[in-house]
Scaffold this motif. Structure first.
Motif, PDB file in Angstrom:
ATOM      1  N   ALA A  49      38.139  40.311  37.731  1.00 11.32           N
ATOM      2  CA  ALA A  49      38.919  39.073  37.612  1.00 11.32           C
ATOM      3  C   ALA A  49      39.757  39.079  36.352  1.00 11.32           C
ATOM      4  O   ALA A  49      39.263  39.395  35.270  1.00 11.32           O
ATOM      5  CB  ALA A  49      37.982  37.861  37.601  1.00 11.32           C
ATOM      6  N   CYS A  50      41.023  38.693  36.490  1.00  8.03           N
ATOM      7  CA  CYS A  50      41.914  38.610  35.326  1.00  8.03           C
ATOM      8  C   CYS A  50      42.104  37.172  34.859  1.00  8.03           C
ATOM      9  O   CYS A  50      42.854  36.943  33.904  1.00  8.03           O
ATOM     10  CB  CYS A  50      43.270  39.248  35.642  1.00  8.03           C
ATOM     11  SG  CYS A  50      44.157  38.463  37.012  1.00  8.03           S
ATOM     12  N   ASP A  51      41.415  36.224  35.486  1.00 11.64           N
ATOM     13  CA  ASP A  51      41.527  34.823  35.084  1.00 11.64           C
ATOM     14  C   ASP A  51      40.134  34.213  35.048  1.00 11.64           C
ATOM     15  O   ASP A  51      39.466  34.137  36.082  1.00 11.64           O
ATOM     16  CB  ASP A  51      42.412  34.060  36.063  1.00 11.64           C
ATOM     17  CG  ASP A  51      42.606  32.619  35.637  1.00 11.64           C
ATOM     18  OD1 ASP A  51      41.802  31.768  36.065  1.00 11.64           O
ATOM     19  OD2 ASP A  51      43.550  32.341  34.871  1.00 11.64           O
ATOM     20  N   PRO A  52      39.653  33.763  33.887  1.00 11.93           N
ATOM     21  CA  PRO A  52      38.293  33.243  33.791  1.00 11.93           C
ATOM     22  C   PRO A  52      38.044  32.023  34.665  1.00 11.93           C
ATOM     23  O   PRO A  52      36.949  31.852  35.205  1.00 11.93           O
ATOM     24  CB  PRO A  52      38.148  32.895  32.302  1.00 11.93           C
ATOM     25  CG  PRO A  52      39.166  33.722  31.597  1.00 11.93           C
ATOM     26  CD  PRO A  52      40.310  33.843  32.561  1.00 11.93           C
ATOM     27  N   ALA A  53      39.032  31.155  34.808  1.00  7.64           N
ATOM     28  CA  ALA A  53      38.845  29.963  35.634  1.00  7.64           C
ATOM     29  C   ALA A  53      38.677  30.341  37.104  1.00  7.64           C
ATOM     30  O   ALA A  53      37.809  29.801  37.803  1.00  7.64           O
ATOM     31  CB  ALA A  53      40.024  29.017  35.460  1.00  7.64           C
ATOM     32  N   ALA A  54      39.502  31.266  37.590  1.00  7.44           N
ATOM     33  CA  ALA A  54      39.379  31.710  38.979  1.00  7.44           C
ATOM     34  C   ALA A  54      38.050  32.421  39.196  1.00  7.44           C
ATOM     35  O   ALA A  54      37.407  32.243  40.245  1.00  7.44           O
ATOM     36  CB  ALA A  54      40.547  32.628  39.335  1.00  7.44           C
ATOM     37  N   LEU A  55      37.620  33.225  38.235  1.00 15.14           N
ATOM     38  CA  LEU A  55      36.318  33.880  38.349  1.00 15.14           C
ATOM     39  C   LEU A  55      35.215  32.839  38.467  1.00 15.14           C
ATOM     40  O   LEU A  55      34.326  32.957  39.322  1.00 15.14           O
ATOM     41  CB  LEU A  55      36.073  34.775  37.133  1.00 15.14           C
ATOM     42  CG  LEU A  55      34.664  35.372  37.048  1.00 15.14           C
ATOM     43  CD1 LEU A  55      34.395  36.313  38.214  1.00 15.14           C
ATOM     44  CD2 LEU A  55      34.460  36.092  35.716  1.00 15.14           C
ATOM     45  N   ALA A  56      35.238  31.832  37.597  1.00 15.45           N
ATOM     46  CA  ALA A  56      34.195  30.810  37.630  1.00 15.45           C
ATOM     47  C   ALA A  56      34.171  30.087  38.969  1.00 15.45           C
ATOM     48  O   ALA A  56      33.096  29.791  39.514  1.00 15.45           O
ATOM     49  CB  ALA A  56      34.397  29.827  36.483  1.00 15.45           C
ATOM     50  N   ARG A  57      35.347  29.799  39.523  1.00 12.33           N
ATOM     51  CA  ARG A  57      35.391  29.145  40.843  1.00 12.33           C
ATOM     52  C   ARG A  57      34.768  30.034  41.909  1.00 12.33           C
ATOM     53  O   ARG A  57      34.010  29.564  42.774  1.00 12.33           O
ATOM     54  CB  ARG A  57      36.837  28.797  41.206  1.00 12.33           C
ATOM     55  CG  ARG A  57      37.436  27.673  40.375  1.00 12.33           C
ATOM     56  CD  ARG A  57      38.733  27.166  40.975  1.00 12.33           C
ATOM     57  NE  ARG A  57      39.787  28.171  40.978  1.00 12.33           N
ATOM     58  CZ  ARG A  57      40.672  28.344  39.996  1.00 12.33           C
ATOM     59  NH1 ARG A  57      40.620  27.581  38.916  1.00 12.33           N
ATOM     60  NH2 ARG A  57      41.620  29.260  40.089  1.00 12.33           N
ATOM     61  N   ASP A  58      35.090  31.329  41.873  1.00 14.16           N
ATOM     62  CA  ASP A  58      34.523  32.242  42.867  1.00 14.16           C
ATOM     63  C   ASP A  58      33.018  32.401  42.680  1.00 14.16           C
ATOM     64  O   ASP A  58      32.263  32.458  43.664  1.00 14.16           O
ATOM     65  CB  ASP A  58      35.211  33.607  42.773  1.00 14.16           C
ATOM     66  CG  ASP A  58      36.613  33.608  43.367  1.00 14.16           C
ATOM     67  OD1 ASP A  58      36.965  32.639  44.066  1.00 14.16           O
ATOM     68  OD2 ASP A  58      37.352  34.579  43.116  1.00 14.16           O
ATOM     69  N   VAL A  59      32.553  32.479  41.440  1.00 15.82           N
ATOM     70  CA  VAL A  59      31.112  32.580  41.185  1.00 15.82           C
ATOM     71  C   VAL A  59      30.394  31.354  41.745  1.00 15.82           C
ATOM     72  O   VAL A  59      29.306  31.467  42.344  1.00 15.82           O
ATOM     73  CB  VAL A  59      30.849  32.742  39.671  1.00 15.82           C
ATOM     74  CG1 VAL A  59      29.363  32.541  39.349  1.00 15.82           C
ATOM     75  CG2 VAL A  59      31.292  34.129  39.202  1.00 15.82           C
TER      76      VAL A  59
END
Length: 344
Positions: A297-307
């Protein structure tokens, strides 16, 4: 000045309103100039134009056009490189805590090829002024700033050899711009998945087959790797770069909706664009019940949403590596390991 926020700002409060301030550091006292926002807006954007009480981690920016009103390419040139990584780690941890409800200790790692955070960008695009000089754009603007020498420009083409394997990339096609990035990402993904001979793997948003190539080496002739990539020019090169992988061209979510596309797999690599994998892809992945997923993931917010989406389906975060692939900027790359077993 308050804490660092996603996007390279620090958060200040003015009469109850959030002000996102560039060129500042937590704990500093600064004079700010509002660059966006009116009285009725919920938040404003601003630049720190004068420092009244500096952080111990503040340094002179190496680039003469990196400050307020200058080039918008670098957010953090005023920060010690080691502390830049601490700030990025804080942002990743905050996003996972706020969005996914997880308390995770994060360390952002330097990668090979880094020299004081400079000269790492192997692909750079410039604008041109009417007089022919090179220029870059201001932050959130089309206005141009003359740039004689961008200090993060490596002035050399990207190296497309990873662990002694050469990769073919289409003209103008995607390839990581930090010279140490492809190797660091491959190592992190393989560490997260620990592929075994005979296993099956899905490589989603596969690009030109970087991860597929090394997954094939690990799973061997008895294993199987299916790569899905939506960009036709990149997908065509999977067969060149990862001979033996089954390459599928098309939208990842739509492709996975086909019941005959690897209905059961042991491993999944997810390397989505900045918006993240999103619900449809996450649900298609967990339906195949992999024993491990490596999410790049290159975007922490998008990673957190996917997690958080994976957690809804019984997959927990079981490891995270954060890599400083973009020094002097707020960007950071993460490789998360997700495994079945509920919330962490």
């Amino acid at each position: 000045m308050g804490p660092v926020a996603h996007g390279g700002h620090c958060v200040a409060r003015v009469d109850g309103r959030a002000v996102f301030v560039r060129h500042a550091l937590p704990g500093e006292r600064v004079v700010v100039e509002v660059t966006e926002g009116t009285e009725g807006d919920r938040f404003w954007r601003a630049d720190a134009v004068e420092v009244l009480a500096a952080s111990a981690h503040r340094v002179p920016a190496p680039c003469p056009v990196a400050g307020p009103g200058g080039c918008g390419g670098c957010d953090l040139q005023h920060v010690e490189v080691a502390h830049q990584r601490e700030l990025k780690a804080a942002v990743v941890a905050e996003q996972l805590r706020r969005v996914a409800g997880l308390d995770v200790e994060v360390t952002v790692e330097a990668v090979p090829g880094d020299v004081d955070g400079l000269r790492w960008r192997t692909r750079q695009r410039y604008a041109r002024l009417p007089d022919g000089r090179t220029a870059m754009r201001k932050h959130r603007s089309h206005d141009l700033v003359p740039v004689e020498d961008c200090l993060i420009d490596a002035h050399r083409p990207p190296a497309t050899t990873v662990h002694d394997v050469g990769f073919e990339v289409a003209e103008g096609g995607f390839w990581q711009v930090h010279p140490g990035a492809p190797t660091a990402l491959v190592d992190a993904v393989l560490e997260a998945l620990d592929p075994q001979p005979g296993e099956s793997a899905l490589d989603l948003f596969a690009g030109v087959g970087l991860f597929s190539r090394f997954l094939l080496e690990r799973v061997g002739d008895a294993g199987r790797v299916v790569a899905v990539e939506g960009e036709p020019a990149a997908a065509r090169l999977i067969g060149v770069n990862a001979p033996g992988a089954e390459a599928l061209t098309g939208d990842v979510a739509a492709t996975l909706a086909g019941a005959d596309v690897a209905p059961e797999v042991d491993l999944v690599v997810l390397d989505p664009p900045r918006v993240g994998a999103r619900r449809e892809v996450v649900e298609a992945v967990v339906a195949r019940r992999p024993r491990a997923v490596a999410h790049v993931a290159c975007d922490p917010a998008a990673l957190a949403r996917d997690v958080a989406l994976f957690a809804e389906h019984g997959y927990r975060l079981d490891g995270l590596r954060a890599l400083d692939l973009f020094p002097m900027t707020h960007h950071v790359e993460c490789v998360a390991r997700l495994v079945p077993g509920g919330r962490s």
